[in-house]
Design an enzyme around this catalytic site. Structure first.
Site, short mmCIF file in Angstrom:
data_model
loop_
_atom_site.label_atom_id
_atom_site.label_comp_id
_atom_site.label_asym_id
_atom_site.label_seq_id
_atom_site.Cartn_x
_atom_site.Cartn_y
_atom_site.Cartn_z
N LEU A 102 53.93 32.35 36.38
CA LEU A 102 55.26 32.80 35.91
C LEU A 102 55.47 32.63 34.40
CD1 LEU A 102 57.70 31.67 38.77
CD2 LEU A 102 56.72 33.92 38.38
N ASN B 126 63.46 40.32 38.25
CA ASN B 126 62.79 39.43 39.20
C ASN B 126 63.02 38.00 38.75
OD1 ASN B 126 60.36 37.72 40.00
ND2 ASN B 126 60.08 39.51 41.31
N CYS C 255 56.03 33.06 45.04
CA CYS C 255 54.94 32.95 44.08
C CYS C 255 54.03 31.79 44.48
CB CYS C 255 55.46 32.71 42.66
SG CYS C 255 54.12 32.55 41.47
N THR D 200 48.70 45.76 41.24
CA THR D 200 47.38 45.62 40.66
C THR D 200 46.82 46.93 40.11
OG1 THR D 200 47.01 43.80 42.19
CG2 THR D 200 45.06 44.70 41.13
#
Lengths: 241, 304
Positions: free
Chosen positions: B72, B99, B130, B266
């Site tokens: 993060l 987010n 996460c 990705t």
């Protein structure tokens, strides 16, 4: 950044581990210290390689075979097409140097060849210190000889000064205004400790290579910076090792 | 041919949204293409205080994807609202999704409050999944009671629709999805990354400094699709599907599984133009399968 298809012009070994690949693309450009991200067949992520030379639409990379991706690269043949992201990162700022010293360690010497040629174009002969583990690992000796005054050091003393790059630097003590270095992190750390009048080209495992994933962020005196975007070249005094 | 979808009362031109953490704060991608073609953007995970994240290496490759353990990294919510959102507004005329990550309930609540006043944000995505942060993150997303408590607390202060991003690293993701719905979530997004590891054969040590990291990319697609299908059955709030989406066909399939919109992650890192190319290929893929309106295929697999 540009995303383009390049044609492999040649791909040959220079020694037991280091290969040279020449890639052709119309109006292909780059600056010393910049890198490309090369797509390797059957590999998910592209691989970052510093540019060792770029002229007349041909870009050269020198790569060391260390893993799956680079192993696959050795199988690429002349005429194969490969995708690449080019003109990545911020390169060396050589504009103010008239007495440059280039320090390359292992495969890190690759981008310094491009830089040495840029100096040669301006009529400046840089001192080029190349540090390797042993004589067998040396590559591009003739090429470097043509563009600068080459000093060699090897860890085992099989050629040149016996010792690491920093010891060799202290031994040879060449005059310089700015040094430009690329090589293993311990070498760069030692150089930064020796003098802050330099620029260091860093290496990192990258996800994207163009600033999106934060996979290669390092800590600098002015906060986190991405090796791929704000780098790979940083001022020696900027990096917090 | 209609590619538009409604998400939480906001009309998206198409369902394609770059996933958080793979697109920065959006504006840097505007150097590559006109990002106004995107349905929306889920911005880089933001915390109350600035974070550097984890030591390098943070990336390891896998045969059909990658591991990351970024942790993060972000400049903190004040800078995000004061600088990053301003830069984004200059190049992106649509609204984005913020987010939010955190280490404790109070962190999440305060960060969300900062975004309440941001005009170019239409929804908040709460990251309780996460895998790369020691406190908070996934710890909030694997226990339904803990997740419910956090979501209720955030919901009390959040003035925008709240999306809860779920972790696949649980025995039954539908339990967490229901807990999110019960606590007031307006939508769920899934999946975050799957915990994985790689070891360097030369050194015999894990490649990542954190040892484990989150696996994402094409390899996770069937897992993500199954979970979206499962969650669609479990809740009545919209589901945003993500995990390995790389083509327009992947988008159609994910929507048939039950996704009202999709996030692409990705693929952006492998190919910077991925989202643009997927969006451009959507009408052709729809035509091939005789789909006139994308909204009509949402959850189609459940009616079979």
């Amino acid at each position: 950044m540009e995303c383009r298809k390049l044609i492999i012009q040649s791909n040959r070994p220079l020694n037991a581990a280091v290969w040279e690949m020449k890639l052709y693309g119309e109006n292909l450009t780059s600056a010393p210290g910049q890198f490309i991200e090369l797509e390797v067949p059957d590999c998910c992520l592209k691989r970052p390689f510093s540019v060792a030379d770029c002229r007349e639409d041909v870009l050269t990379i020198l790569y060391k075979v260390v893993g799956e991706g680079t192993k696959k690269m050795t199988a690429l043949a002349e005429g194969n097409k490969v995708c690449a992201l080019t003109n990545l990162g911020k390169g060396f700022d050589s504009s103010s140097s008239v007495q440059p010293l280039l320090v390359g360690g292992g495969i890190g010497a690759a981008p310094l060849y491009f830089l040495a040629k840029e100096f040669a174009k301006k009529g400046i002969q840089p001192v080029i210190l190349l540090a390797f583990r042993c004589a067998e690992e040396i590559y591009y000796m003739d090429e470097f000889d043509e563009v600068g005054n080459v000093l060699i050091s090897t860890d085992n003393g099989s050629l040149g000064f016996q010792g690491n790059a920093l010891d060799a630097l202290k031994e040879y003590s060449p005059n310089f205004d700015i040094y430009f270095a690329c090589g293993p992190l311990p070498m760069l750390r030692a150089l930064a400790g020796f003098s802050d009048k330099g620029q260091l080209s860093l290496e990192a495992r990258m996800g994207c290579g163009f600033g999106a994933c934060m996979g290669c962020s390092i800590i600098t005196v002015s906060g986190p910076k991405r090796v791929c975007k704000e780098g790979p070249v940083f001022a020696a005094g900027e990096v917090i090792f | 041919m209609d590619t538009s979808v409604n998400l939480l009362g906001y009309r998206l031109d198409n369902p394609v949204i770059p996933a958080s953490g793979t697109f920065g704060f959006g504006y840097e991608f505007a150097e590559f293409y006109d990002i106004n073609c995107l349905g929306s953007i889920s911005l880089k995970g933001t915390t109350l205080e600035p974070r550097y994240g984890n030591p390098l290496p943070r990336i390891a490759e896998c045969p059909a994807g990658m591991l990351n353990s970024i942790g993060l990294q972000n400049p903190g919510v004040q800078k995000v609202v004061g600088e990053e959102l301003v830069k984004l507004a200059k190049v992106f005329k649509k609204k984005a999704i913020a987010n939010v990550g955190g280490s404790c309930t109070e962190d999440y609540v305060q960060t969300v409050e900062y975004f309440n006043h941001a005009d170019n944000i239409f929804a908040i995505e709460l990251n309780i999944s996460c895998p790369n942060v020691k406190c908070g993150g996934m710890a909030f997303g694997t226990d339904p009671t803990v997740a419910g408590g956090l979501i209720s607390a955030v919901k009390k202060v959040c003035t925008k629709p709240l999306i809860v991003k779920l972790s696949p690293n649980v025995t039954d993701i539908s339990v967490l999805a229901r807990a999110a719905e019960d606590a007031g979530a307006d939508a769920v997004s899934l999946i975050n990354t799957l915990l994985g590891m790689r070891i360097d054969l030369r050194t015999g040590k894990p490649i990542l400094s954190m040892k484990a990291g989150g696996y994402s990319g094409r390899g996770v697609y069937p897992v993500a699709l199954r979970m979206v299908y499962q969650v669609r059955q479990a809740v009545n709030i919209p589901v945003i599907g993500m995990g390995g989406i790389s083509t327009a066909y992947d988008v159609l399939e994910m929507m048939m599984a039950g996704a009202s919109a999709v996030m692409v992650g990705t693929a952006n890192l492998i190919h910077p133009f991925a989202c643009r190319d997927i969006i451009a290929a959507l009408p052709g893929a729809m035509e091939e399968y005789k789909i006139n309106s994308l909204e009509t295929i949402i959850g189609r697999a459940h009616h079979a």
